[in-house]
Structures are given as C-alpha cells and as structure tokens.
Write a protein that holds these residues in place. Structure first.
Motif, PDB file in Angstrom:
ATOM      1  N   ARG A  76      50.557  20.119  -5.348  1.00 28.93           N
ATOM      2  CA  ARG A  76      50.334  19.789  -3.937  1.00 28.93           C
ATOM      3  C   ARG A  76      49.297  18.680  -3.805  1.00 28.93           C
ATOM      4  N   SER A 176      56.722  25.302   6.052  1.00 34.90           N
ATOM      5  CA  SER A 176      55.448  25.576   5.396  1.00 34.90           C
ATOM      6  C   SER A 176      54.508  26.355   6.315  1.00 34.90           C
ATOM      7  N   SER A 201      54.417  26.263  -0.873  1.00 43.44           N
ATOM      8  CA  SER A 201      53.722  25.617  -1.987  1.00 43.44           C
ATOM      9  C   SER A 201      54.505  24.529  -2.695  1.00 43.44           C
ATOM     10  N   ASP A 271      52.054  20.098   7.025  1.00 42.10           N
ATOM     11  CA  ASP A 271      52.234  20.406   5.609  1.00 42.10           C
ATOM     12  C   ASP A 271      53.684  20.303   5.159  1.00 42.10           C
TER      13      ASP A 271
END
Length: 330
Positions: A76, A176, A201, A271
C-alpha cells in the motif's frame, strides 16, 4: 524477547542486497547508481520531464499493526506513489523509501514490510534506488518517493479541464471504505474478517490506464482517488476553474457481499486509488482491461452538484479525507 530492528548500517545493507536483486531484474536501466552513495543517479529518457511524488504511511493513521499484515502495508505504501505517477500519465522510474521505526518494532515486521515494497516494485519494474532509515520515538513512519517521467509537455494535470466535458472514473468506488467500516466491527482472524481485509488492503495503481490516456491525448485533467471522489473531484474543479455535475446512479459502486456499498462511501470514502479524469473525446468502456464509467460532466458554474436517483439536484461538498480535520483513516 523482542526481535528488535537491526542497527542502521546492517538494515541498510540488508535493504541494499534485496534492492540489488530487484534492480538486476529491471530492464529499464533508469538507475545508474542506486543505494550506497550520497545520491542516486537516474537516467531520464531523452525528451522527457521528471515526475516526483512523495507520500507518508503512518502507523495508526494509514494502518494498524494489529489489522494489517506487514507485506500489505509495504504494498500500500508504494501503491500510493505509483498511483500519483499514474494520475499524470507517467512511467515510474525509481522509488525511494525513508523508514523510521521505534525500538519495539520486531525486525521480522520490518523484513516483511520491505518484502511487500520490493515485490510490488518488481511487478511494476521500478527499482528501489535509495532512501533513509531512522529510529522513531514511537511507532512506524514510512515515506515513499517515486520518480517517474513523461514526454515533455505531456503530463496530465489537474488544471486542464474545460466546461462541458465528460467526467469518467475507473473501476469501482467505496469498497475500501466499506471494508474498513466492517473491519471495525469484526474480531480479527475470522474468515469474514479476511474477506473484508483483502478488499481494503489490495489497491492497485492504474499506471497502464494513465499511460493509455496520455498517449492518446484523451484526458484533459486527471487525479487519483486517494481521498474520496468528492474531495478529489473538488481538486480538479478548483485547479481548472470549473464546476461539476455528478449523476448518483452512474457512480460504479463496489459490491461488498451481495449489495453495493452505500452512496456516501462511494462519494467520500477514499483509498480506492482509481483514476478520475475529464475528457471531450470518446472514451472506451474498458482501458487496459479496467472498466471506465462516465459519471457526469463539468460545468461553467464553480460549484459541484449531485443529481440523485430521484432526479433531485443538491449541492455536493468535498467530504473525503483531509488531514488536520480530526477524521481518522486506516
């Protein structure tokens, strides 16, 4: 007994050995001199300009040790930088990692974090060319710098949109954020936990999509969706001096379980690391295998508006992630 991190010198040696193997596999040869000198020496393709981006990954802000496996924190971390390069239509050339860890962080955690970074770097053929290490007073902070290139004058900026263009987004939104919300309710370790954990993730930088859009001159303005659709769209509107009209029904919402995520999560969750762009050209429904959806249009008015499923129009305010506003994001 805690397996404490190695000394700085030994840690750098370990990173250098791992990164050298990654560089040997890289065919781009963008790094002339990497880890081991005061500066890296990079080779920029003729007729290109440099792109440079930097992003923090901070424990208890962007991840939690009890939730996120170290390898995925590493992936990430690098994805954040690669996604910025994608949003400019660029090609990543090299990455630089500065890592600060406290004495209570096991060396095994550090090794697994680095494996996540280097595995993703190998997938994108981006060598780790340098960085820094330090001891922090508390927790873990990682700063990733990614250097890329783009043909001179061809970078896709946030400021290029014009009124009357269409607004597009890649992939699906809100997955997410929905997964993160569910994680907060679940006990770590169960099968449902890991199902949601995986959604949260495993973002993927859309470098190939950004490259396609830049090469064909399709996108007039572009940004990656890290802070949420509403907030990142507002960045384009502000920089391009335009407004926007978004159709709620058109937003591609991720499926979590059997239902699409709530509209608010798709609008503000963040995200996702998808690409949001404007265009006056014809855009295919798939680019580099990734679905592309038209969700609205730019307007002369400076405000953002949302057309609801019921046809009613309401003001759309930036409601995504913003540091120093008291909201927390993992």
């Amino acid at each position: 007994m805690i397996d404490v991190p190695l000394s700085e010198k030994k840690l750098i040696q370990r990173i250098r050995r791992s990164a050298r193997g990654d560089r040997d596999r890289d065919k781009d040869k963008s790094v002339v001199t990497g880890i081991g000198d005061d500066c890296a020496v990079l080779r920029v393709p003729p007729g290109h300009e440099l792109l440079v981006t930097t992003d923090f990954t901070i424990e208890n802000v962007h991840f939690r040790r009890d939730w996120h496996r170290p390898e995925l924190v590493g992936r990430r971390c690098l994805t954040r930088g690669l996604s910025d390069i994608a949003a400019m239509g660029g090609e990543p050339l090299a990455a630089f990692l500065s890592l600060a860890v406290s004495s209570d962080v096991p060396q095994k955690w550090v090794d697994r974090f680095l494996k996540g970074v280097l595995d993703l770097a190998a997938e994108f053929k981006v060598p780790l060319a340098g960085g820094d290490t330090a001891q922090s007073r508390a927790g873990i902070q990682a700063d990733i710098v990614v250097v890329g290139s783009v043909p001179k004058g061809k970078a896709v900026l946030r400021s290029g949109a014009n009124a009357g263009e269409q607004i597009y987004v890649t992939g699906e939104l809100g997955g997410s954020a929905a997964a993160l919300a569910r994680l907060m309710e679940l006990k770590p370790g169960g099968p449902e936990y890991f199902q949601h954990f995986s959604r949260h993730s495993h973002p993927f930088a859309r470098v190939a999509v950004g490259r396609w859009l830049r090469q064909r001159g399709v996108a007039s303005a572009m940004i990656d969706l890290s802070d949420g659709l509403s907030t990142d769209l507002d960045h384009i509107c502000q920089e391009s001096h335009v407004g926007a009209e978004i159709e709620a029904e058109a937003i591609p919402r991720a499926q979590v379980g059997k239902k699409p995520v709530a509209l608010e999560l798709a609008l503000h969750g963040g995200d996702d690391y998808e690409l949001l762009f404007t265009s006056a050209a014809t855009v295919p429904s798939k680019i580099a295998g990734v679905p592309v959806t038209r969700i609205g249009r730019t307007t002369q008015s400076a405000e953002m508006r949302l057309i609801g499923v019921d046809g009613k129009v309401r003001l759309l305010k930036a409601g995504g992630w913003e540091h120093f506003q008291g909201n927390q994001k993992s």
